[in-house]
Design an enzyme around this catalytic site. Structure first.
Site, PDB file in Angstrom:
ATOM      1  N   GLY A 102      19.742 -24.755  40.653  1.00  0.00           N
ATOM      2  CA  GLY A 102      20.708 -25.788  40.341  1.00  0.00           C
ATOM      3  C   GLY A 102      21.508 -25.527  39.082  1.00  0.00           C
TER       4      GLY A 102
ATOM      5  N   HIS B 278      29.287 -13.766  33.102  1.00  0.00           N
ATOM      6  CA  HIS B 278      29.234 -12.775  34.184  1.00  0.00           C
ATOM      7  C   HIS B 278      30.528 -11.988  34.429  1.00  0.00           C
ATOM      8  CE1 HIS B 278      25.320 -14.316  34.867  1.00  0.00           C
ATOM      9  NE2 HIS B 278      25.703 -15.406  35.480  1.00  0.00           N
TER      10      HIS B 278
ATOM     11  N   GLU C 153      11.187 -24.571  42.930  1.00  0.00           N
ATOM     12  CA  GLU C 153      10.266 -23.653  42.269  1.00  0.00           C
ATOM     13  C   GLU C 153      10.442 -23.711  40.760  1.00  0.00           C
ATOM     14  OE1 GLU C 153       9.521 -20.220  45.612  1.00  0.00           O
ATOM     15  OE2 GLU C 153      11.009 -19.844  44.050  1.00  0.00           O
TER      16      GLU C 153
ATOM     17  N   ASN D 259      19.298  -8.497  40.826  1.00  0.00           N
ATOM     18  CA  ASN D 259      18.139  -8.438  41.704  1.00  0.00           C
ATOM     19  C   ASN D 259      18.567  -8.679  43.140  1.00  0.00           C
ATOM     20  OD1 ASN D 259      15.865  -8.168  39.785  1.00  0.00           O
ATOM     21  ND2 ASN D 259      16.688 -10.094  38.999  1.00  0.00           N
TER      22      ASN D 259
ATOM     23  N   CYS E  71      15.376 -13.055  38.256  1.00  0.00           N
ATOM     24  CA  CYS E  71      16.594 -13.839  38.100  1.00  0.00           C
ATOM     25  C   CYS E  71      17.501 -13.717  39.313  1.00  0.00           C
ATOM     26  CB  CYS E  71      17.340 -13.375  36.856  1.00  0.00           C
ATOM     27  SG  CYS E  71      18.792 -14.348  36.489  1.00  0.00           S
TER      28      CYS E  71
ATOM     29  N   CYS F 270      22.248 -25.645  45.045  1.00  0.00           N
ATOM     30  CA  CYS F 270      23.266 -25.612  43.992  1.00  0.00           C
ATOM     31  C   CYS F 270      24.649 -25.660  44.624  1.00  0.00           C
ATOM     32  CB  CYS F 270      23.113 -24.331  43.165  1.00  0.00           C
ATOM     33  SG  CYS F 270      24.210 -24.242  41.721  1.00  0.00           S
TER      34      CYS F 270
END
Length: 372
Positions: A170, A226, A91, A300, A345, A125
């Site tokens: 990825g 993160h 996508e 999300n 995201c 990924c």
């Protein structure tokens, strides 16, 4: 043998050069394909006669196909489902902004509508980040240069693409050669996207970060950090074990010294995991010597099996205030787009067994707003 995409630039140049044909004809071939999407490569005008049998026998205008395009209710986001030659799918997401609706330093911004394209670099990924739907797919395959560039070609049929971000499916730096070649094509004729409007996101592949300044000067780097310490980072990002945070920070210091460019830090906000005031201070101390923009990303949902929850607005705001007020670090809170089409995201995933789209991707606040 599968035919190559005409946008596989290295392969096309090599074939032409082996026949004694100048590679200067390559951009002209691309321009014709853009202007005549359903063309026969044998009809590209003004090429040496020896070029035509090569084009017909070894290349196709496109090796992928646009299977679906889904618009969000506000029409600001369009999600493209692209089927590859091997039957897998990826996508890409178009995000539209109007700079006249925003302000900077309290003043209206000049400009007007512009669009950003979020592209994929792999099917699935290897990184396995626990908060990202793409990780649930596992790794299927790398995209070729042509398959990456074709996402831009398809998106350009919907709108003029001004910015490109490698934040789709990825880990871009795990497909390094194709990434570099695709960006060189995007920044050359006929696409001519400025390198300063291209952003590559990575979880922190250190050896590849070290090569970026030489291979892709002026392209922006975004790091999916993160977490401010190695233990938390490994808990939510298993691949981080191979890239210790201390060594990653050393690599980023060297990168910034060599490029003199700001680095974008991506930080997904997970309730009770990495969003405490303690974490904000740890992150501030980690980054206070860097020239960075920290982008706080609301988590999300990626399905009922996820154990993570979205941080409250109060937690996100408090986190931002610490970074800004105590450490003077520019910090934004991502404006999510495309959630109603699973285009937000971390939601990017394609159900390959059913060949249908179940996810998407999106960007932070308009990337150009962060360059000021």
């Amino acid at each position: 043998m599968a035919l190559r995409s005409v946008f596989d630039g290295g392969a096309l140049r090599a074939e032409l050069e082996s026949a004694g044909i100048s590679p200067n004809f390559v951009p002209l071939i691309w321009k014709y394909v853009l202007q005549v999407p359903g063309c026969d490569l044998g009809n590209v005008p003004s090429l040496p006669s020896a070029a035509y049998p090569i084009l017909r026998s070894k290349f196709r205008p496109f090796t992928s196909s646009l299977s679906a395009a889904i618009d969000s209710k506000d029409h600001l986001t369009t999600k493209l489902l692209i089927t590859l030659q091997n039957g897998n799918s990826v996508e890409a997401v178009i995000m539209r902004y109007d700079t006249r609706l925003g302000k900077y330093n309290g003043k209206p911004r000049p400009g007007g509508p512009r669009s950003t394209l979020c592209v994929s670099s792999q099917v699935g990924c290897k990184m396995g980040c626990k908060f990202c739907a793409t990780g649930t797919m596992g790794f299927k395959n790398n995209l070729s240069t042509g398959e990456i560039v074709e996402q831009l070609v398809y998106a350009s049929r919907f709108t003029n693409i001004r910015n490109v971000v490698f934040m789709g499916m990825g880990e871009p730096l795990n497909n390094y050669a194709a990434l570099v070649e695709a960006i060189h094509i995007m920044t050359g004729f006929p696409f001519q996207i400025s390198p300063k409007r291209i952003t590559v996101s990575t979880v922190g592949i250190i050896h590849a970060i070290n090569k970026l300044p030489g291979d892709l000067p002026n392209v922006n780097l975004a790091v999916s950090l993160h977490a401010p310490d190695q233990d938390v980072r490994c808990h939510i990002m298993p691949a981080a074990r191979a890239f210790p945070i201390g060594k990653l920070m050393d690599a980023l210091q060297t990168y910034q010294k060599n490029t003199q460019q700001k680095i974008f830090i991506e930080y997904i906000m997970l309730d009770g995991v990495n969003d405490l005031e303690l974490h904000a201070h740890q992150l501030g101390k980690l980054l206070e010597t860097f020239h960075v923009v920290v982008n706080l990303i609301p988590f999300n949902p990626i399905g009922s099996s996820s154990s993570f929850k979205t941080s409250s607005e109060q937690s996100v705001t408090r986190f931002q205030k610490v970074l800004r007020g105590v450490y003077n670090i520019r910090t934004t809170i991502r404006q999510e787009m495309g959630q109603d089409i699973s285009g937000a995201c971390g939601q990017l995933v394609v159900n390959l067994s059913e060949q249908r789209s179940t996810g998407g991707a999106t960007l932070l606040t308009d990337i150009e707003d962060l360059h000021i």
